[in-house]
Design an enzyme around this catalytic site. Structure first.
Site, PDB file in Angstrom:
ATOM      1  CE  LYS A 125     -12.438  18.035  57.722  1.00 45.81           C
ATOM      2  NZ  LYS A 125     -13.691  18.793  57.815  1.00 45.81           N
ATOM      3  CE1 TYR A 130     -17.457  20.138  48.801  1.00 46.07           C
ATOM      4  CE2 TYR A 130     -19.526  20.045  50.008  1.00 46.07           C
ATOM      5  CZ  TYR A 130     -18.201  20.456  49.910  1.00 46.07           C
ATOM      6  OH  TYR A 130     -17.634  21.192  50.922  1.00 46.07           O
ATOM      7  CE1 TYR A 190     -17.709  19.233  53.545  1.00 42.57           C
ATOM      8  CE2 TYR A 190     -19.173  20.043  55.258  1.00 42.57           C
ATOM      9  CZ  TYR A 190     -18.529  20.216  54.046  1.00 42.57           C
ATOM     10  OH  TYR A 190     -18.685  21.388  53.353  1.00 42.57           O
ATOM     11  N   PRO A 226      -9.116  22.117  48.753  1.00 39.41           N
ATOM     12  CG  PRO A 226      -9.883  23.852  47.398  1.00 39.41           C
ATOM     13  CD  PRO A 226      -8.748  22.906  47.551  1.00 39.41           C
TER      14      PRO A 226
HETATM   15  P1  RFL Z   1      -2.877  32.540  55.098  1.00 36.56           P
HETATM   16  O1  RFL Z   1      -4.314  32.838  55.090  1.00 36.56           O
HETATM   17  O2  RFL Z   1      -2.177  32.260  53.820  1.00 36.56           O
HETATM   18  O3  RFL Z   1      -2.146  33.757  55.823  1.00 36.56           O
HETATM   19  C1  RFL Z   1      -0.752  33.885  55.871  1.00 36.56           C
HETATM   20  C2  RFL Z   1      -0.397  35.359  56.018  1.00 36.56           C
HETATM   21  O4  RFL Z   1       1.013  35.499  56.072  1.00 36.56           O
HETATM   22  C3  RFL Z   1       1.412  36.594  55.247  1.00 36.56           C
HETATM   23  N1  RFL Z   1       2.804  36.392  54.837  1.00 36.56           N
HETATM   24  C4  RFL Z   1       3.831  37.055  55.400  1.00 36.56           C
HETATM   25  N2  RFL Z   1       3.894  37.970  56.359  1.00 36.56           N
HETATM   26  C5  RFL Z   1       5.118  38.455  56.696  1.00 36.56           C
HETATM   27  N3  RFL Z   1       6.258  38.044  56.083  1.00 36.56           N
HETATM   28  C6  RFL Z   1       6.247  37.138  55.106  1.00 36.56           C
HETATM   29  N4  RFL Z   1       7.375  36.758  54.524  1.00 36.56           N
HETATM   30  C7  RFL Z   1       5.009  36.595  54.720  1.00 36.56           C
HETATM   31  N5  RFL Z   1       4.622  35.665  53.805  1.00 36.56           N
HETATM   32  C8  RFL Z   1       3.297  35.573  53.899  1.00 36.56           C
HETATM   33  C9  RFL Z   1       0.414  36.558  54.103  1.00 36.56           C
HETATM   34  O5  RFL Z   1       0.329  37.810  53.446  1.00 36.56           O
HETATM   35  C10 RFL Z   1      -0.863  36.170  54.820  1.00 36.56           C
HETATM   36  O6  RFL Z   1      -1.582  37.298  55.259  1.00 36.56           O
HETATM   37  O7  RFL Z   1      -2.545  31.314  56.055  1.00 36.56           O
HETATM   38  P2  RFL Z   1      -3.267  30.890  57.458  1.00 36.56           P
HETATM   39  O8  RFL Z   1      -3.415  32.085  58.364  1.00 36.56           O
HETATM   40  O9  RFL Z   1      -2.522  29.713  57.946  1.00 36.56           O
HETATM   41  O10 RFL Z   1      -4.748  30.479  57.058  1.00 36.56           O
HETATM   42  C11 RFL Z   1      -4.999  29.349  56.267  1.00 36.56           C
HETATM   43  C12 RFL Z   1      -6.274  29.537  55.448  1.00 36.56           C
HETATM   44  O11 RFL Z   1      -6.193  30.780  54.772  1.00 36.56           O
HETATM   45  C13 RFL Z   1      -6.479  28.399  54.436  1.00 36.56           C
HETATM   46  O12 RFL Z   1      -6.158  27.158  55.015  1.00 36.56           O
HETATM   47  C14 RFL Z   1      -7.937  28.320  53.924  1.00 36.56           C
HETATM   48  O13 RFL Z   1      -8.285  29.466  53.213  1.00 36.56           O
HETATM   49  C15 RFL Z   1      -8.123  27.097  53.029  1.00 36.56           C
HETATM   50  N6  RFL Z   1      -9.467  27.004  52.419  1.00 36.56           N
HETATM   51  C16 RFL Z   1     -10.540  26.513  53.146  1.00 36.56           C
HETATM   52  N7  RFL Z   1     -10.393  26.151  54.439  1.00 36.56           N
HETATM   53  C17 RFL Z   1     -11.470  25.735  55.169  1.00 36.56           C
HETATM   54  O14 RFL Z   1     -11.303  25.385  56.363  1.00 36.56           O
HETATM   55  N8  RFL Z   1     -12.754  25.687  54.651  1.00 36.56           N
HETATM   56  C18 RFL Z   1     -12.992  26.047  53.355  1.00 36.56           C
HETATM   57  O15 RFL Z   1     -14.150  26.045  52.949  1.00 36.56           O
HETATM   58  C19 RFL Z   1     -11.864  26.452  52.537  1.00 36.56           C
HETATM   59  N9  RFL Z   1     -12.036  26.823  51.273  1.00 36.56           N
HETATM   60  C20 RFL Z   1      -9.664  27.394  51.089  1.00 36.56           C
HETATM   61  C21 RFL Z   1     -10.980  27.283  50.542  1.00 36.56           C
HETATM   62  C22 RFL Z   1      -8.613  27.887  50.327  1.00 36.56           C
HETATM   63  C23 RFL Z   1      -8.838  28.255  49.000  1.00 36.56           C
HETATM   64  N10 RFL Z   1      -7.736  28.757  48.280  1.00 36.56           N
HETATM   65  C24 RFL Z   1      -7.751  29.940  47.533  1.00 36.56           C
HETATM   66  C25 RFL Z   1      -6.420  28.157  48.473  1.00 36.56           C
HETATM   67  C26 RFL Z   1     -11.222  27.645  49.239  1.00 36.56           C
HETATM   68  C27 RFL Z   1     -10.157  28.107  48.446  1.00 36.56           C
HETATM   69  C28 RFL Z   1     -10.466  28.445  47.014  1.00 36.56           C
HETATM   70  C1  PHB Z   2     -16.421  27.984  49.994  1.00 34.97           C
HETATM   71  O1  PHB Z   2     -15.562  28.755  49.548  1.00 34.97           O
HETATM   72  O2  PHB Z   2     -17.561  28.378  50.307  1.00 34.97           O
HETATM   73  C2  PHB Z   2     -16.094  26.553  50.134  1.00 34.97           C
HETATM   74  C3  PHB Z   2     -14.863  26.089  49.679  1.00 34.97           C
HETATM   75  C4  PHB Z   2     -14.577  24.726  49.796  1.00 34.97           C
HETATM   76  C5  PHB Z   2     -15.505  23.863  50.368  1.00 34.97           C
HETATM   77  C6  PHB Z   2     -16.720  24.334  50.830  1.00 34.97           C
HETATM   78  C7  PHB Z   2     -17.009  25.692  50.720  1.00 34.97           C
HETATM   79  O3  PHB Z   2     -15.235  22.534  50.452  1.00 34.97           O
END
Ligand code: RFL
Ligand code: PHB
Length: 394
Positions: free
Chosen positions: A297, A201, A385, A293
């Site tokens: 979490k 980081y 963390y 992110p």
């Molecule tokens: P999601 O993954 O958004 O899934 C929701 C699903 O609902 C569908 N949907 C619908 N379906 C039916 N009818 C509708 N009207 C609908 N509207 C939406 C969508 O198509 C989708 O399939 O939510 P969910 O399941 O709650 O999961 C949450 C996680 O995806 C999210 O919190 C994480 O990705 C966040 N995040 C990270 N979390 C971590 O714990 N560790 C990490 O290292 C981490 N890195 C990240 C991240 C999120 C990122 N972005 C892009 C926001 C890194 C990034 C860059």
């Molecule tokens: C990852 O996408 O690998 C990722 C994203 C956010 C973090 C750590 C890892 O804080």
């Protein structure tokens, strides 16, 4: 059609909840707007806390995770041109995180669901939730040109930040708290070996950067960008040059570059909706809350919401008690606000804020300097963390 629990959304929240309920013999159907391939194509989280690994163990879908996941006992903080290791394992009395992509978790859960013959309706259009304040909730959707109705006992809103469930709650019944950050993360995925075996980081005068990975041969990197930037403006070459400028000399030397296989910009936001239960409908995961992110979490919070919700629904059907259902919102929100606080703090510490100027940068460096030299401060970072225990402070 009828089911006990209609789950909206086949992201990690919906799939995890479906698996947990099915294991307890509770019938559920998932209704998802997108195709399965689209869901798997979204590159998101990479870091799993022990509580998430425990949940995957509990539902029996962790074989590949234990084989391929990378166990990390620390990470580096890079500032003022130098790297400093936070020894999470030592500072937390033996706790680690596991690097295993959200895509892989999702794939494992989808495969498990398919193997057990459980129903997921993909590419459902015009999904709507009805009568959740009464005793006969329903979900309607269109598929292949036909309208369908799904009657159920409960609706689980696992449909992410832009979903339909939260949006269907009357405005007066929900309170929203939000902070939008004045920057985003430009992320790139590439089949090149990671620059370091643990995450880095980095806070520099050019802004934040993160070096992460998916496997020993696949890297995931991010740099902070203004919200006005478009992904088309970032060639791979420009990205690698920018990333290099955020790194220390040793990392600069070991950085291997290559063509990107995914590149996207994600805005950063903190958001919480309260409460998370509306009669017979519950919100879980990103449908109820978003964290920037930086603290890794989001997925982990989704997993703990689902653990609380799954157990509460099982209790309802098995023991005819609604004690945990009544407690669901409060129990989740306590944990969510702790993660919101941590993610906001770590984001504030590591990013360049346009208004903060040179003074802001110096104050961040002073705090980082304190952080690495004070065992108490390092431990507070490490403890948050790796993730607080499921019943912390209860
Ligand atoms: P999601 O993954 O958004 O899934 C929701 C699903 O609902 C569908 N949907 C619908 N379906 C039916 N009818 C509708 N009207 C609908 N509207 C939406 C969508 O198509 C989708 O399939 O939510 P969910 O399941 O709650 O999961 C949450 C996680 O995806 C999210 O919190 C994480 O990705 C966040 N995040 C990270 N979390 C971590 O714990 N560790 C990490 O290292 C981490 N890195 C990240 C991240 C999120 C990122 N972005 C892009 C926001 C890194 C990034 C860059
Ligand atoms: C990852 O996408 O690998 C990722 C994203 C956010 C973090 C750590 C890892 O804080």
């Amino acid at each position: 059609m009828r089911t006990q629990v209609a789950i909206i959304g086949a992201g990690p929240s919906g799939l995890l909840l479906g698996a947990l309920l099915s294991k307890a013999g509770i019938d559920n159907i998932i209704v998802e707007r997108q195709s399965g391939e689209y869901v798997l194509g979204r590159i998101r989280a990479g870091v799993l806390e022990q509580v998430t690994v425990d949940l995957l163990d509990e539902i029996g879908v962790s074989q590949r995770l234990h084989k391929e996941g990378l166990v990390h006992g620390g990470f580096d903080l890079l500032f003022a041109g130098k790297r400093h290791r936070i020894d999470m394992n030592h500072l937390t009395g033996g706790k680690n995180v596991v690097v295993y992509g959200q895509t892989e978790v999702t794939r494992d859960l989808m495969d498990d669901r398919a193997a057990k013959g459980l129903t997921t309706i993909y590419e459902a259009d015009n999904v709507q939730v009805h009568d959740f304040e009464g005793s006969n909730p329903r979900v309607t959707y269109d598929k292949d040109g036909k309208s369908h109705t799904l009657a159920c006992d409960f609706i689980a809103g696992c449909d992410g930040f832009h979903g339909v469930c939260r949006a269907s709650v009357p405005k007066g019944a929900i309170k929203e708290f939000e902070k939008v950050y004045p920057f985003g993360w430009l992320g790139i995925l590439a089949d090149v070996p990671p620059v370091s075996h643990e995450l880095i980081y980095a806070n520099t005068e050019r802004g934040f950067a993160l070096c992460s990975m998916r496997s020993p041969t696949r890297s995931r990197y991010y740099v902070q960008v203004p919200l006005s930037d478009k992904v088309e403006e970032w060639s791979d070459d420009r990205f690698w040059k920018e990333l290099r400028l955020h790194l220390d000399p040793q990392a600069q030397e070991s950085l291997v570059t290559g063509p990107s296989i995914e590149k996207s910009i994600a805005p950063l936001r903190s958001f919480v909706a309260e409460p998370m239960r509306f009669g017979r409908m519950f919100l879980a995961g990103d449908a109820a809350h978003i964290v920037p992110p930086t603290g890794a979490k989001g997925l982990n919070l989704a997993a703990t919401d689902v653990k609380y919700l799954g157990d509460a629904i099982v209790e309802h059907f098995a023991e005819k008690s609604d004690a945990d259902i009544d407690h669901y919102s409060q129990r989740c929100l306590r944990r969510i606000w702790r993660a919101e606080r941590f993610s906001w703090w770590f984001t504030s510490l590591m990013h360049q804020f346009p208004e903060a100027g040179g003074f802001g940068q110096k104050v961040q460096e002073a705090e980082l300097d304190y952080l690495i030299h004070s065992e108490a401060a390092s431990r507070a970072l490490a403890e948050n963390y790796v993730g607080l225990p499921l019943n912390f402070g209860e």
